[in-house]
Design an enzyme around this catalytic site. Structure first.
Site: not given
Ligand SMILES: NC(=O)c1ccc[n+]([C@@H]2O[C@H](COP(=O)([O-])OP(=O)(O)OC[C@H]3O[C@@H](n4cnc5c(N)ncnc54)[C@H](OP(=O)(O)O)[C@@H]3O)[C@@H](O)[C@H]2O)c1
Length: 311
Positions: A56, A154, A174, A202, A204-205, A213
């Site tokens: 990251y 993961s 994960q 991961y 989750p949104l 949005k």
């Molecule tokens: N192991 C893996 O291969 C892998 C892959 C992907 C992700 N991950 C992990 O999972 C975590 C989360 O996944 P992700 O970042 O892919 O996606 P996510 O959590 O599903 O979504 C993140 C996005 O949603 C927005 N967001 C979050 N909360 C919000 C809210 N309440 N209202 C409006 N917009 C919102 C954020 O923008 P804003 O910044 O504007 O809030 C960001 O653009 C990562 O940080 C990482 O730690 C792991």
């Protein structure tokens, strides 16, 4: 904030964790101080589980987590990081789970995190060129030297979990899992239950889709992580997903909760899930997501959601 036991471990994790990919710069630039501020905001509001990775921002996310850890009582927090992805000078990423690479990576991570151990050390992605037995030797050495308390994986298939667990004990997996992407339930839950593991969902949104949005005319910018995600790339799937989100939004309005919280609590309704690591670099969003830890989804609403999203 509610807390749950993290699978078979002794860790009592906040049901809402924090995903620190957003602090790596891949989701748009972020100043170090702002990243630390976001982490402190999450921590001050009950979050004790933080997920990061060397990949990251090529160390940036881990460094920001390291800054945040300064002066904290280490045992009050759970830090999860990962190994198995390396990058070259041009920033191109490739898999590497060779024993010596993994042993080097843990030291690099601990240096950036400025601490002596991580609570959870996860293989980020499988490496088709290294036998899992070899990687397991490195992971066992890391456990024995107390540089990590537990091992997780993961992006592993059930078969890969079955293979690795023969050589080293693992506690979690994960994977991409949310209201719109549910393969994990059929493919991984059986092996998760068999070995008493826990799932960290991961995205989750669905990278923001499950906040309501994002509209049908949305086009991800070229270097945005969404541009590489099937749910955004495949137009037909994208339109269908947005339509489901619109229905889910109506239900969320009816129960008087933001859709993001309903999506987080839907994941937590599964016994296999102990913490949900939404990522965000917006203070308002971080607080909104954390609020999901203060209420639970009823069985009745869970069934209504099932009707909308199907399997
Ligand atoms: N192991 C893996 O291969 C892998 C892959 C992907 C992700 N991950 C992990 O999972 C975590 C989360 O996944 P992700 O970042 O892919 O996606 P996510 O959590 O599903 O979504 C993140 C996005 O949603 C927005 N967001 C979050 N909360 C919000 C809210 N309440 N209202 C409006 N917009 C919102 C954020 O923008 P804003 O910044 O504007 O809030 C960001 O653009 C990562 O940080 C990482 O730690 C792991």
């Amino acid at each position: 904030m509610r807390f749950k036991k993290f699978g078979k471990t002794d860790m009592n994790v906040s049901v809402v964790g924090y995903g620190a990919w957003e602090l790596g710069g891949n989701w748009g630039p972020i100043e170090k101080e702002n990243g630390v501020k976001i982490l402190n905001l999450a921590y001050d509001n009950g979050v004790n589980f933080f997920d990061t990775a060397p990949a990251y921002g090529r160390g940036q996310s881990e460094e920001i987590v390291g800054e945040f850890l300064k002066g904290k009582k280490r045992e009050d927090l759970y830090i999860a990081t990962k190994c198995g992805l390396e990058w070259d000078q041009r920033g191109r990423i490739r898999n590497n789970l060779k024993k010596e690479r993994v042993l080097k990576e843990i030291d690099d991570s601990l240096r950036r995190l400025k601490c002596d151990y991580v609570d959870l050390y996860q293989i980020h992605w499988p490496d088709p060129n290294t036998p899992l037995e070899e990687t397991a030797e490195a992971l066992q050495q890391i456990l024995d030297s107390k540089k990590a308390r537990y091992i997780g994986v993961s992006n592993f298939s059930a078969q890969q979990v079955e293979t690795l667990i023969k050589y080293v004990d693992i506690v979690s997996t994960q994977n991409y899992y949310n209201l719109l992407v549910r393969n994990v339930e059929k493919e991984l839950f059986p092996v998760v239950d068999k070995y008493d593991l826990t799932v960290i969902p991961y995205s989750p949104l669905a990278k923001g889709l499950l906040t309501g949005k994002i509209s049908k005319d949305y086009e991800p910018p070229k270097n945005d992580p969404r541009a590489m995600d099937e749910i955004f790339k495949n137009k037909e799937l994208f339109i269908k997903s947005v339509e489901k989100v619109e229905e889910l939004k109506i239900l969320a309005n009816r129960i008087g909760r933001p859709l993001s919280q309903m999506a987080i609590n839907w994941l937590l309704h599964h016994k296999q899930v102990s913490t949900v690591i939404a990522g965000s670099k917006d203070e308002k969003h971080v607080l909104e997501n954390i609020e999901a830890g203060n209420w639970e989804l009823s069985d009745d609403i869970y069934l209504k959601i099932e009707k909308i999203v199907g399997e």
